[in-house]
Design a protein around this motif. Structure first.
Motif, PDB file in Angstrom:
ATOM      1  N   PHE A 146       4.049 -13.471  17.380  1.00 54.05           N
ATOM      2  CA  PHE A 146       2.870 -12.804  17.920  1.00 54.05           C
ATOM      3  C   PHE A 146       1.725 -13.802  18.100  1.00 54.05           C
ATOM      4  CE2 PHE A 146       4.853  -9.117  15.625  1.00 54.05           C
ATOM      5  CZ  PHE A 146       5.172  -8.400  16.772  1.00 54.05           C
ATOM      6  N   ASP A 147       2.036 -15.086  17.960  1.00 54.68           N
ATOM      7  CA  ASP A 147       0.971 -16.056  17.830  1.00 54.68           C
ATOM      8  C   ASP A 147       0.715 -16.941  19.043  1.00 54.68           C
ATOM      9  OD1 ASP A 147       0.261 -15.472  15.026  1.00 54.68           O
ATOM     10  OD2 ASP A 147       2.344 -16.021  14.699  1.00 54.68           O
ATOM     11  N   MET A 148       1.769 -17.268  19.792  1.00 58.60           N
ATOM     12  CA  MET A 148       1.568 -18.223  20.885  1.00 58.60           C
ATOM     13  C   MET A 148       2.391 -17.846  22.104  1.00 58.60           C
ATOM     14  SD  MET A 148       2.094 -21.721  18.732  1.00 58.60           S
ATOM     15  CE  MET A 148       1.462 -21.760  17.049  1.00 58.60           C
TER      16      MET A 148
ATOM     17  N   GLN B 232       3.406  -8.849  29.052  1.00 55.65           N
ATOM     18  CA  GLN B 232       4.615  -9.022  29.838  1.00 55.65           C
ATOM     19  C   GLN B 232       5.653  -9.947  29.193  1.00 55.65           C
ATOM     20  OE1 GLN B 232       4.433  -7.496  32.820  1.00 55.65           O
ATOM     21  NE2 GLN B 232       6.501  -8.076  33.320  1.00 55.65           N
ATOM     22  N   ASP B 233       6.912  -9.571  29.292  1.00 56.12           N
ATOM     23  CA  ASP B 233       8.027 -10.410  28.860  1.00 56.12           C
ATOM     24  C   ASP B 233       8.054 -10.703  27.362  1.00 56.12           C
ATOM     25  OD1 ASP B 233       9.306 -10.903  31.446  1.00 56.12           O
ATOM     26  OD2 ASP B 233       7.467 -11.995  31.921  1.00 56.12           O
ATOM     27  N   GLY B 234       7.451  -9.819  26.568  1.00 56.68           N
ATOM     28  CA  GLY B 234       7.556 -10.001  25.127  1.00 56.68           C
ATOM     29  C   GLY B 234       6.758 -11.169  24.613  1.00 56.68           C
ATOM     30  N   ILE B 235       5.602 -11.412  25.219  1.00 52.03           N
ATOM     31  CA  ILE B 235       4.715 -12.479  24.765  1.00 52.03           C
ATOM     32  C   ILE B 235       3.417 -11.814  24.321  1.00 52.03           C
ATOM     33  CG2 ILE B 235       3.453 -14.554  25.514  1.00 52.03           C
ATOM     34  CD1 ILE B 235       5.682 -14.921  27.593  1.00 52.03           C
ATOM     35  N   GLY B 236       2.714 -12.451  23.382  1.00 47.95           N
ATOM     36  CA  GLY B 236       1.381 -11.950  23.050  1.00 47.95           C
ATOM     37  C   GLY B 236       1.282 -11.326  21.685  1.00 47.95           C
ATOM     38  N   PRO B 237       0.064 -10.991  21.290  1.00 47.97           N
ATOM     39  CA  PRO B 237      -0.192 -10.486  19.942  1.00 47.97           C
ATOM     40  C   PRO B 237       0.444  -9.117  19.703  1.00 47.97           C
ATOM     41  CG  PRO B 237      -2.186 -10.387  21.288  1.00 47.97           C
ATOM     42  CD  PRO B 237      -1.157 -11.125  22.089  1.00 47.97           C
ATOM     43  N   GLU B 238       0.483  -8.737  18.429  1.00 44.24           N
ATOM     44  CA  GLU B 238       1.101  -7.470  18.072  1.00 44.24           C
ATOM     45  C   GLU B 238       0.185  -6.312  18.430  1.00 44.24           C
ATOM     46  OE1 GLU B 238       1.910  -6.796  13.892  1.00 44.24           O
ATOM     47  OE2 GLU B 238       3.691  -5.657  14.472  1.00 44.24           O
ATOM     48  N   ALA B 353      -3.288  -0.151  29.021  1.00 45.77           N
ATOM     49  CA  ALA B 353      -4.527  -0.370  28.261  1.00 45.77           C
ATOM     50  C   ALA B 353      -5.499  -1.186  29.099  1.00 45.77           C
ATOM     51  CB  ALA B 353      -4.213  -1.092  26.958  1.00 45.77           C
ATOM     52  N   PRO B 354      -6.776  -1.056  28.823  1.00 48.40           N
ATOM     53  CA  PRO B 354      -7.745  -1.899  29.521  1.00 48.40           C
ATOM     54  C   PRO B 354      -7.697  -3.326  28.973  1.00 48.40           C
ATOM     55  CG  PRO B 354      -8.806  -0.017  28.424  1.00 48.40           C
ATOM     56  CD  PRO B 354      -7.429  -0.122  27.874  1.00 48.40           C
ATOM     57  N   LEU B 355      -8.024  -4.308  29.828  1.00 51.99           N
ATOM     58  CA  LEU B 355      -8.090  -5.701  29.384  1.00 51.99           C
ATOM     59  C   LEU B 355      -8.965  -5.802  28.132  1.00 51.99           C
ATOM     60  CD1 LEU B 355      -7.367  -8.705  30.384  1.00 51.99           C
ATOM     61  CD2 LEU B 355      -9.768  -8.791  31.028  1.00 51.99           C
ATOM     62  N   GLY B 356      -8.491  -6.549  27.156  1.00 57.79           N
ATOM     63  CA  GLY B 356      -9.240  -6.661  25.906  1.00 57.79           C
ATOM     64  C   GLY B 356      -8.427  -6.094  24.753  1.00 57.79           C
ATOM     65  N   TYR B 357      -7.538  -5.146  25.047  1.00 56.76           N
ATOM     66  CA  TYR B 357      -6.644  -4.628  24.016  1.00 56.76           C
ATOM     67  C   TYR B 357      -5.546  -5.652  23.800  1.00 56.76           C
ATOM     68  CZ  TYR B 357      -3.222  -1.805  21.607  1.00 56.76           C
ATOM     69  OH  TYR B 357      -2.334  -1.345  20.680  1.00 56.76           O
ATOM     70  N   PRO B 358      -5.169  -6.028  22.593  1.00 56.09           N
ATOM     71  CA  PRO B 358      -5.675  -5.544  21.314  1.00 56.09           C
ATOM     72  C   PRO B 358      -6.706  -6.473  20.650  1.00 56.09           C
ATOM     73  CG  PRO B 358      -3.637  -6.724  20.967  1.00 56.09           C
ATOM     74  CD  PRO B 358      -3.971  -6.867  22.429  1.00 56.09           C
ATOM     75  N   LEU B 359      -7.005  -7.621  21.254  1.00 56.13           N
ATOM     76  CA  LEU B 359      -7.805  -8.611  20.516  1.00 56.13           C
ATOM     77  C   LEU B 359      -9.305  -8.392  20.653  1.00 56.13           C
ATOM     78  CD1 LEU B 359      -5.762 -11.860  21.300  1.00 56.13           C
ATOM     79  CD2 LEU B 359      -5.824 -10.584  19.161  1.00 56.13           C
ATOM     80  N   ARG B 360      -9.731  -7.840  21.793  1.00 52.42           N
ATOM     81  CA  ARG B 360     -11.158  -7.652  22.031  1.00 52.42           C
ATOM     82  C   ARG B 360     -11.425  -6.202  22.424  1.00 52.42           C
ATOM     83  NH1 ARG B 360     -14.308 -11.888  23.834  1.00 52.42           N
ATOM     84  NH2 ARG B 360     -15.925 -10.310  23.799  1.00 52.42           N
TER      85      ARG B 360
END
Ligand code: SF4
Lengths: 403, 477
Positions: A146-148, B232-238, B353-360
Motif C-alpha cells: 500500500f506504500d509505493m 487502478q491496477d491494484g496500486i495505491g494506499p489502502e 470517490a472524489p479525488l483526495g480519497y483516501p489520503l486527503r
C-alpha cells in the motif's frame, strides 16, 4: 539501451533511495556503463556516475525518484521542471520537452518523435510515463504494497525489492501517477512491433516482457534449434546466463546431456556490450572459465545468444579445445545480426558484424568451429508467439521510421 | 410493520432497498447523520420517516426508537455496535440485527480476536504479539527476522494498517525503519492500553464470507471479494474497498466448495466461541475477512461484526429470495425458517470517490455530483449512494466513497457496462475509480492455485498452520 525505473511513495515517511538503488541493480543487465538516480525531497537532486548501478553511491534521499542504468551518459536528465529517463530514442530538446510535459503531458508526448519508453518525475511529485505505440521498448507497472507505485522497464525491478508486478504498460499508453491517483490514457492506437532481441538476450530470464515469459521463450528457441539442426554430440553447454535455457531446450529435445560448461569469475559483465576492445578480451576471460570435466573427450554443442565480431566465441572455442573437447559445434539462439538498430539497442555497425560480412563457412573457419548454425528467422517467429515483432537488425526492414 | 435502520452509507442503502422491496411491505424508518439520497427515496416510498442524529450515540438511538416505535431494528455500521446501539433495541425488548457491544469486540479489538482464536483453537489463526509500549513494538520490528504485519490493536476505520514482507534481506533495514516510524502514527490512533498488534505476515487471494446468525442457526451468504488498493491496477494506499465482486453462485472463481465450507466452519465456530467466552449470545452478521494462504488454506485476517462495504452491494442484489424478510426472521430468532436463493450470475461493484480519497479527505469533501440515474439504470447498472449527502437540492460528497455502481452478469460484460455507466457521473472534481475490478480473474485463480499446492501439501504432511520464526536477538517466535 537502458533500464529505467520510477518509484513514488504515497506516504512521505518512506525514503525510496534504497528501493531505487536495488531496482536499478535488478535492471543492470540492460546496460551498466553509466547509471544515475534523481530523488525528490522538496527539490530534485541527482547522482550520476559512469559506473554500474551496483557501484553507484546514493547518498541522497526522497519520497519519489527515478533511476537509469544504461549506455548513455547524463541520465536522469534534470531540468528546471522535472527529471527524465528514457529507454530508446527520442528526438526532442529535453529542456523544452520537460517544460511542456509538466503543463500538458498529452500534447508534449504526442509531439515527441522517436521510439521510446519514458518516465518523468515533476517537481510537485507526479510520475508521468509513456510507452510509444510500437512498444519497441518495454515498460511495466506495479507497486509495493500500500506504500509505493512503481514503473520500470521490466518486472524484475519490482520483484527484487519485494514489490508486485501488475501489468505491462500498453503500447501508446500514458500513465499519470501521483499520491492521489493513478490514471491511464491510451494516447495512440497500438502498432505493436516488439523488439525480438528482448526475448533472445536483452531481458532477464526470470522476467516477463512483451506478453511472454522470457524463460519459456528461450527454452522454446532451444527446442527449435534442435529441430533445425539436430547434431550428433555427447554434451550440450550454454553460455551463462542468457543461453542456458537454449541449451536446456536443445538437450531435452535431442536427449543429449546438458552440462554446466562454464563457471564465472567476477560479476557478469556482458562482453557484447563492452565498448572497449580490451575489456572485451579481458571480459571474456573473466566471465567464462570452461569446466574441463564437462567437456573433456566429448563432442560438444556450444550455444550462445548472439554473435557480433566473433572474438568472444573464438576465444571460448579455443579454450574448449585446450580442455579436450573433441568437436565444437556452435549454435546461435538468434538469427544473424546484419544491421544496426535505429531504436537505441546497441547493435554495432554493419562493418563490425561478422555475420553481415562473411559467409557461414568462413565464419566457422574464423571461429575454429566444426560447424555453425543460426536460428532461422522462421524459427524465431515460431518461438515468439507474438506476431507483431521488430526484427530489423536481422532483416534490415524496420517497423518505424523516425524523422 | 415498522423497521428502524441505523446508518447512512451505501451498505445501509442496499439494506434499506431490500427491506423496501420485501413482500412484507415494511415501512422503512432510518436514522442517519446526513441525508443519504438513496435511503431517503426508500423511506419516502414506504411511508417511513427519515431522522437525523448521531448513529453512534445511545441517546440519539433511544430517542429514535421512542419516536418511531419500530417492530425491529437493523444496525448497519460497526461504530454504533461498538457503542452499544444494538443493546438499546434489546433493552426495549425489540428484535434487532447486530451483536451487542460485548460481542462486537470481535471486530473492535484485534488482540481479543486473536486471543479467542488461540484459546478455542480455531483454524486459520495467526501468530501475534501485542504491545503496550510503542518503543517495544519498534524494537521488535527492528530485531525480528520474519515478515510481519503491523496493525493498530483496535479497529480505527481501517486506518493505519502497515504490512511489510521481509523477503529481501538487503532492504529490511529501510522497510523496518519506515515501519517503526509509522508505529508512532498507528499508536496515536488507539485509545486502549494495548496499542499495537504485530502478526506473522501471510499472502494469498482475499475474500469475505458473511454469516447471519440469530444464535441458533447460521446462514452463510455468497462469497465476495473487495479490492483494497485505492487506484487502478491494484496500486495505491489502502482503502475501505474500491469495489467488489461476488459469485458465480455461492463461490468466487478462485475459491473451491471445500474452502467455502471450511471458511463457514471457522466463522461459525468463532461466533459460538464468542458466545461461550462472553456469556452473551452472538446475534447479527459476522464476516470473516479471509485470505487463502499456504499456511492454513482459509485464514482469518480479521472479523467484521456487520456486513462489509462494498461487499454488501455485490451480495444482496444477487439474492432473489426476500432478504428483507430474512432480516426480520434473524432479528426475531427464527432464522431456521429463512430461504436464501441467489442468482447464478456474478456481480461487479465499482466504488466512485472524489479525488483526495483516501489520503486527503479534505479535498474529497464538499464536492458536487450530478448523475443521470435513469440512463444508468437503463444500461443495467444499480446505483447505491454512500458518502454523499442530499443538501439543499444538491448531491454533496462527504469525503469517502460517494457511489457504488453494481452490475450483475458475466465479469467482462459487467466491466464494460460499468465503464459506460461511470461516464454518466459528473462532478466538479476528478473522480477516482478502478476499471480493473472484475477483470483479470485468471490471475487470481493462478495465485490461489499456487497457495493451494502448498496448503494441501501441509494437510498431507500434517503441518497445517505450523510456522515459526527465529532471529538472533528475538529468539524463537
Ligand atoms: S532493430 Fe533489432 S534490436 Fe532494434 S528494436 Fe528491432 S529487433 Fe530490437
Amino acid at each position: 539501451m537502458a533500464g529505467i525505473v520510477g518509484i513514488l511513495a504515497f506516504d512521505q515517511v518512506w525514503n525510496v533511495s534504497k528501493f531505487l538503488y536495488y531496482s536499478l541493480v535488478g535492471l543492470q543487465h540492460r546496460g551498466y556503463a553509466t547509471s544515475g538516480v534523481a530523488l525528490l525531497d522538496g527539490k530534485i537532486r541527482e547522482k550520476i556516475n559512469d559506473v554500474p548501478p551496483e557501484d553507484l553511491e546514493v547518498d541522497i534521499g526522497g519520497w519519489a525518484g527515478l533511476g537509469y542504468a544504461g549506455t548513455r551518459r547524463g541520465y536522469p536528465v534534470v531540468t528546471d521542471d522535472a527529471a527524465l529517463v528514457i529507454d530508446g530514442v527520442i528526438k526532442v530538446d529535453l529542456n523544452e520537452f520537460s517544460k511542456r510535459l509538466v503543463t500538458d503531458p498529452e500534447s508534449a508526448i504526442l509531439s515527441a518523435k522517436g521510439a521510446f519508453s519514458l518516465i518523468a518525475l515533476t517537481r510537485d511529485g507526479n510520475l508521468i510515463a509513456y510507452r510509444d505505440e510500437t512498444g519497441l521498448r518495454p515498460l511495466a507497472l506495479g507497486g509495493f504494497g500500500f506504500d509505493m507505485g512503481i514503473i520500470a522497464s521490466e518486472p524484475v525491478a519490482m520483484w527484487v525489492i519485494g514489490g508486485e508486478f501488475r501489468r505491462e504498460v500498453k503500447p501508446g499508453e500514458m500513465i499519470l501517477m501521483s499520491r492521489l491517483n493513478v490514471s491511464t490514457k491510451q494516447l495512440r492506437e497500438p502498432r505493436k512491433a516488439y523488439c525480438s532481441i528482448e526475448y533472445v538476450y536483452q531481458a532477464r530470464i526470470d522476467s516477463y516482457v512483451n506478453e511472454s515469459e522470457v524463460y519459456q521463450v528461450r527454452v522454446r528457441i532451444g527446442e527449435l534449434l534442435a529441430e533445425e539442426r539436430p547434431l550428433e554430440a555427447d554434451v550440450v553447454i550454454g553460455v551463462p546466463d542468457t543461453a542456458l535455457p537454449f541449451a536446456l531446450g536443445y538437450s531435452r529435445r535431442l536427449n543429449i546431456p546438458l552440462e554446466l560448461g562454464f563457471t564465472r569469475t567476477g560479476s557478469p559483465i556482458r562482453t557484447m556490450l563492452a565498448s572497449d576492445d580490451f575489456l572485451k578480451i579481458v571480459g571474456v576471460q573473466l566471465k567464462l572459465n570452461p569446466v574441463r570435466g564437462a567437456v573433456h573427450s566429448k563432442r560438444v554443442v556450444l550455444i550462445d545468444d548472439s554473435m557480433v565480431t566473433g572474438t568472444t566465441l573464438k576465444n571460448t572455442i579455443a579454450s574448449l579445445r585446450r580442455l579436450g573437447a573433441k568437436e565444437v559445434h556452435v549454435l546461435i539462439g538468434s538469427p544473424k545480426l546484419v544491421s544496426p538498430c535505429p531504436y537505441g539497442v546497441e547493435v554495432p555497425e554493419e562493418k563490425e558484424l561478422i555475420a553481415a560480412n562473411l559467409r557461414e563457412e568462413e565464419i566457422a573457419k574464423v571461429l575454429g568451429a566444426d560447424s555453425i548454425h543460426w536460428l532461422s528467422l522462421e524459427g524465431l517467429r515460431r518461438a515468439l508467439t507474438s506476431s507483431s515483432l521488430c526484427m530489423g537488425c536481422m532483416t534490415r526492414s524496420y517497423p518505424k521510421v523516425i524523422q | 410493520m415498522k423497521v428502524l435502520l441505523i446508518g447512512e452509507g451505501a451498505r445501509e442503502h442496499v439494506l434499506a432497498e431490500s427491506l423496501g422491496n420485501s413482500s412484507e411491505s415494511y415501512r422503512v424508518y432510518a436514522l442517519s447523520s446526513y441525508i443519504n439520497p438513496g435511503i431517503m427515496e426508500v423511506v419516502r416510498k414506504t411511508g417511513g420517516e427519515y431522522l437525523r442524529g448521531n448513529v453512534s450515540s445511545q441517546e440519539d438511538v433511544r430517542e429514535a426508537i421512542r419516536t418511531v416505535g419500530p417492530d425491529f431494528g437493523v444496525v448497519g455500521p460497526e461504530d454504533p455496535l461498538f457503542h452499544g446501539v444494538a443493546d438499546e433495541f434489546r433493552k426495549e425488548g425489540l428484535p434487532v440485527i447486530g451483536p451487542s457491544k460485548t460481542c462486537s469486540q470481535i471486530e473492535k479489538s484485534k488482540v481479543w480476536m486473536r486471543e479467542l482464536m488461540w484459546k478455542y483453537q480455531i483454524d486459520g489463526r495467526l501468530r501475534f504479539r501485542a504491545f503496550t509500549s510503542l518503543e517495544e513494538a519498534s524494537k521488535f520490528i527492528m530485531e525480528y527476522g520474519g515478515s510481519v504485519a503491523v496493525k493498530p490493536s483496535e479497529q480505527v476505520g481501517g486506518k493505519g494498517v502497515k504490512v511489510v514482507a521481509d523477503l529481501q534481506a538487503y532492504l529490511s533495514k529501510e522497510k523496518r525503519s519506515a515501519l517503526s516510524r509509522s508505529v508512532d502514527e498507528i499508536g496515536s490512533l488507539v485509545k486502549s492500553e494495548v496499542k499495537i498488534i504485530i502478526e506473522e505476515k501471510v499472502d494469498g487471494p482475499e475474500y469475505t464470507l458473511h454469516v447471519l446468525t440469530d444464535g441458533y442457526s447460521y446462514l452463510p451468504l455468497p462469497l465476495a471479494q473487495d479490492y483494497k488498493h485505492a487506484y487502478q491496477d491494484g496500486i495505491g494506499p489502502e482503502t475501505g474497498g474500491m469495489g467488489s465482486i461476488s459469485g458465480p453462485g455461492n463461490l468466487l472463481p478462485f475459491i473451491t466448495r471445500e474452502e467455502y465450507e471450511k471458511t463457514f466452519e471457522i466463522v461459525k465456530r468463532t461466533a459460538e466461541s464468542i458466545s461461550k467466552e462472553t456469556g452473551d449470545t452472538y446475534r447479527g452478521f459476522i464476516s470473516g475477512q479471509m485470505m487463502l494462504t499456504e499456511l492454513w488454506g482459509p485464514t482469518v485476517i480479521e472479523f467484521y461484526s456487520r456486513m462489509g462495504d462494498p461487499e454488501t452491494s455485490a451480495i444482496i442484489p444477487r439474492i432473489s429470495s426476500d432478504f428483507g424478510r430474512i432480516l426480520q426472521l434473524a432479528a426475531e430468532g427464527r432464522l431456521a425458517k429463512a430461504m436464501l436463493e441467489v442468482v447464478p450470475e456474478p456481480a461487479v461493484v465499482w466504488a466512485v470517490a472524489p479525488l483526495g480519497y483516501p489520503l486527503r479527505r479534505d479535498l474529497a469533501s464538499g464536492k458536487e455530483f450530478q448523475l443521470d440515474l435513469e440512463r444508468m439504470r437503463e444500461k443495467g447498472c444499480k446505483v447505491y449512494f454512500g458518502s454523499i449527502a442530499y443538501e439543499g437540492g444538491k448531491l454533496i460528497s462527504k469525503g469517502s466513497r460517494a457511489l457504488e455502481l453494481v452490475s450483475i452478469g458475466d465479469f467482462e460484460e459487467s466491466s464494460r457496462r460499468l465503464e459506460s455507466c461511470v461516464k454518466l457521473i459528473n462532478s466538479n472534481t476528478e473522480l477516482i475509480y478502478r476499471t480493473d475490478i472484475g477483470r483479470g480473474i485468471w490471475e487470481q485463480q493462478d495465485k490461489a492455485e499456487i497457495v493451494r499446492y502448498s496448503y494441501l501439501n501441509r494437510v498431507k504432511r500434517g503441518t497445517l498452520g505450523v510456522s515459526k520464526d527465529w532471529s538472533p536477538n528475538g529468539g524463537l517466535w
